[in-house]
Design a protein around this motif. Structure first.
Motif, mmCIF file in Angstrom:
data_model
loop_
_atom_site.group_PDB
_atom_site.id
_atom_site.type_symbol
_atom_site.label_atom_id
_atom_site.label_comp_id
_atom_site.label_asym_id
_atom_site.label_seq_id
_atom_site.Cartn_x
_atom_site.Cartn_y
_atom_site.Cartn_z
ATOM 1 N N ASN A 89 -97.755 14.412 89.234
ATOM 2 C CA ASN A 89 -96.865 14.801 90.324
ATOM 3 C C ASN A 89 -96.048 16.044 89.983
ATOM 4 O OD1 ASN A 89 -97.736 12.660 91.860
ATOM 5 N ND2 ASN A 89 -95.895 11.426 91.591
ATOM 6 N N LEU A 90 -95.716 16.208 88.716
ATOM 7 C CA LEU A 90 -94.922 17.354 88.303
ATOM 8 C C LEU A 90 -95.619 18.658 88.688
ATOM 9 C CD1 LEU A 90 -92.245 17.796 86.719
ATOM 10 C CD2 LEU A 90 -93.658 18.148 84.680
ATOM 11 N N ALA A 91 -96.933 18.706 88.460
ATOM 12 C CA ALA A 91 -97.695 19.904 88.808
ATOM 13 C C ALA A 91 -98.006 19.970 90.300
ATOM 14 C CB ALA A 91 -98.990 19.945 88.000
ATOM 15 N N VAL A 92 -98.405 18.841 90.875
ATOM 16 C CA VAL A 92 -98.799 18.823 92.288
ATOM 17 C C VAL A 92 -97.612 19.129 93.188
ATOM 18 C CG1 VAL A 92 -99.674 17.377 94.163
ATOM 19 C CG2 VAL A 92 -100.724 17.249 91.889
ATOM 20 N N ARG A 93 -96.458 18.557 92.890
ATOM 21 C CA ARG A 93 -95.267 18.774 93.719
ATOM 22 C C ARG A 93 -94.902 20.257 93.778
ATOM 23 N NH1 ARG A 93 -92.163 15.952 90.992
ATOM 24 N NH2 ARG A 93 -92.297 13.998 92.162
ATOM 25 N N SER A 94 -94.929 20.907 92.628
ATOM 26 C CA SER A 94 -94.588 22.329 92.576
ATOM 27 C C SER A 94 -95.575 23.152 93.394
ATOM 28 C CB SER A 94 -94.574 22.798 91.118
ATOM 29 O OG SER A 94 -94.250 24.161 91.041
ATOM 30 N N ALA A 95 -96.859 22.816 93.291
ATOM 31 C CA ALA A 95 -97.875 23.554 94.043
ATOM 32 C C ALA A 95 -97.728 23.334 95.543
ATOM 33 C CB ALA A 95 -99.267 23.144 93.572
ATOM 34 N N LEU A 96 -97.442 22.099 95.950
ATOM 35 C CA LEU A 96 -97.274 21.803 97.373
ATOM 36 C C LEU A 96 -96.085 22.548 97.972
ATOM 37 C CD1 LEU A 96 -97.932 17.940 97.416
ATOM 38 C CD2 LEU A 96 -99.394 19.697 98.428
ATOM 39 N N GLN A 97 -95.078 22.802 97.151
ATOM 40 C CA GLN A 97 -93.874 23.483 97.635
ATOM 41 C C GLN A 97 -93.996 25.000 97.600
ATOM 42 O OE1 GLN A 97 -90.907 21.792 95.040
ATOM 43 N NE2 GLN A 97 -90.737 19.895 96.230
ATOM 44 N N SER A 98 -95.125 25.508 97.091
ATOM 45 C CA SER A 98 -95.328 26.949 97.023
ATOM 46 C C SER A 98 -95.608 27.504 98.428
ATOM 47 C CB SER A 98 -96.484 27.276 96.080
ATOM 48 O OG SER A 98 -97.707 26.788 96.599
ATOM 49 N N PRO A 99 -95.424 28.807 98.638
ATOM 50 C CA PRO A 99 -95.632 29.393 99.969
ATOM 51 C C PRO A 99 -97.046 29.194 100.517
ATOM 52 C CG PRO A 99 -94.438 30.909 98.548
ATOM 53 C CD PRO A 99 -94.896 29.789 97.677
ATOM 54 N N ASN A 100 -98.044 29.188 99.626
ATOM 55 C CA ASN A 100 -99.429 29.041 100.062
ATOM 56 C C ASN A 100 -100.109 27.984 99.192
ATOM 57 O OD1 ASN A 100 -101.862 29.406 101.316
ATOM 58 N ND2 ASN A 100 -102.341 31.357 100.329
#
Length: 331
Positions: A89-100
């Motif tokens: 989740n640490l990696a996925v959450r950050s990616a989901l919150q990215s602009p794209n």
């Protein structure tokens, strides 16, 4: 070392590897991905170290620099060892919150080697089938022996089969047994091992991230169940082949080795899964059913002089962790 797992502006796929004291295996896994990431330009890999307490971070950093992987691999040091779901989740959450945000997220164990074409096989399948939310690979052991299994959701009947360990009952309950042997064709399944699980972005948007109250075990089972309830299907894609050395971080599921005592978090995860998804009464019946089956198995083992291949202290540990003794859901 990156503090976050932000993918670049155009990243179609994010691969997440959670490391815990398996630096050599993680580096070998990254080697196996070199050719794979080229098949899908823009693919990024994030290695999350669930504080290993050894030299894992330094060694993985050195490998990234030495091999010239900086443009597609980043390393994140977690603040605490929160388990499998927490690390991913640490990696996925950050990616989901990215602009794209990436379209797909491939959760991959460090104790795996990705065979050529495996990434493309998963991406091609999930792209062609918009109603499929999760896809997973076929596995093989270190010696190349196939391990073509997926799993059904745990039920009272699967608990009976698990406790009783009687071949004729397994055959009678084959539609409900936990383990499902697969052939060489893609097929819908209940859930897949988290050692190789690719997830569509919209699934996370539908059901959220994996439940971090599971430290280890049952988190991918629960996640696939939540996806099913939200209308997403889960598919086994055998054209994607992964070599998997099970149990390298925990030692619990190591194949062809003496069984080890199951850790407390296994029992906590099992109890959480049943209580969260089916309630206390169903969980109580599941516990009682397993116990009845297992006691019959113990009697039969003594009478037939069968070897004891169960984990040490299994009965007493199970009894201590039933909902009759611990009626509240863990987490």
């Amino acid at each position: 070392m990156n503090d976050t797992a932000q993918p670049p502006e155009k990243c179609p796929l994010l691969i997440v590897i959670v490391n815990y004291r398996t630096a050599d295996l993680t580096i070998n896994c990254l080697h196996s991905l070199v050719g794979e990431v080229k098949s899908l330009p823009g693919t990024q890999v994030v290695v999350v170290d669930n504080p290993s307490g050894d030299d894992s971070v330094a060694r993985i950093q050195e490998a990234i620099a030495t091999e010239g992987w900086q443009n597609w691999v980043s390393l994140v040091a977690a603040e605490r060892n929160g388990g499998f779901a927490y690390g991913n989740n640490l990696a996925v959450r950050s990616a989901l919150q990215s602009p794209n945000p990436p379209d797909y997220y491939w959760l991959l164990n460090p104790d795996t080697l990705v065979r050529p074409g495996s990434l493309k096989a998963l991406v091609d399948f999930i792209t062609r089938h918009p109603n499929v939310g999760i896809v997973g690979s076929s596995f093989e052991e270190a010696d190349g022996k196939p391990w073509p299994f997926t799993f059904r959701f745990p039920t009272i009947l699967s608990e009976l089969d698990s406790g009783l360990q009687l071949g004729i009952v397994t055959k009678l309950l084959q539609k409900w047994t936990l383990v499902r042997e697969m052939d060489n064709q893609p097929a819908p399944v209940d859930w897949l091992p988290g050692a190789s699980m690719m997830i569509r972005r919209e699934v996370f948007e539908s059901v959220g991230l994996m439940d971090e109250a599971y430290f280890l075990y049952y988190e991918e089972t629960d996640f696939c169940l939540q996806a099913r309830r939200a209308g997403w299907s889960c598919w086994y894609v055998p054209q994607s082949r992964i070599m998997h050395i099970a149990g390298q971080s925990t030692g619990v599921t190591v194949r062809n080795a003496e069984p080890k005592r199951l850790p407390q978090y296994w029992f906590d995860s099992r109890r959480r899964y049943f209580m969260k998804n089916h309630g206390w009464l169903y969980s109580a019946v599941a516990d009682a059913t397993w116990l009845a089956g297992y006691l019959l198995w113990r009697c039969r083992r003594v009478i037939q002089r069968k070897p004891d291949t169960d984990p040490p202290h299994l009965l007493e540990d199970f009894l201590r962790n039933t909902v009759f003794v611990k009626p509240n859901m863990p987490g």
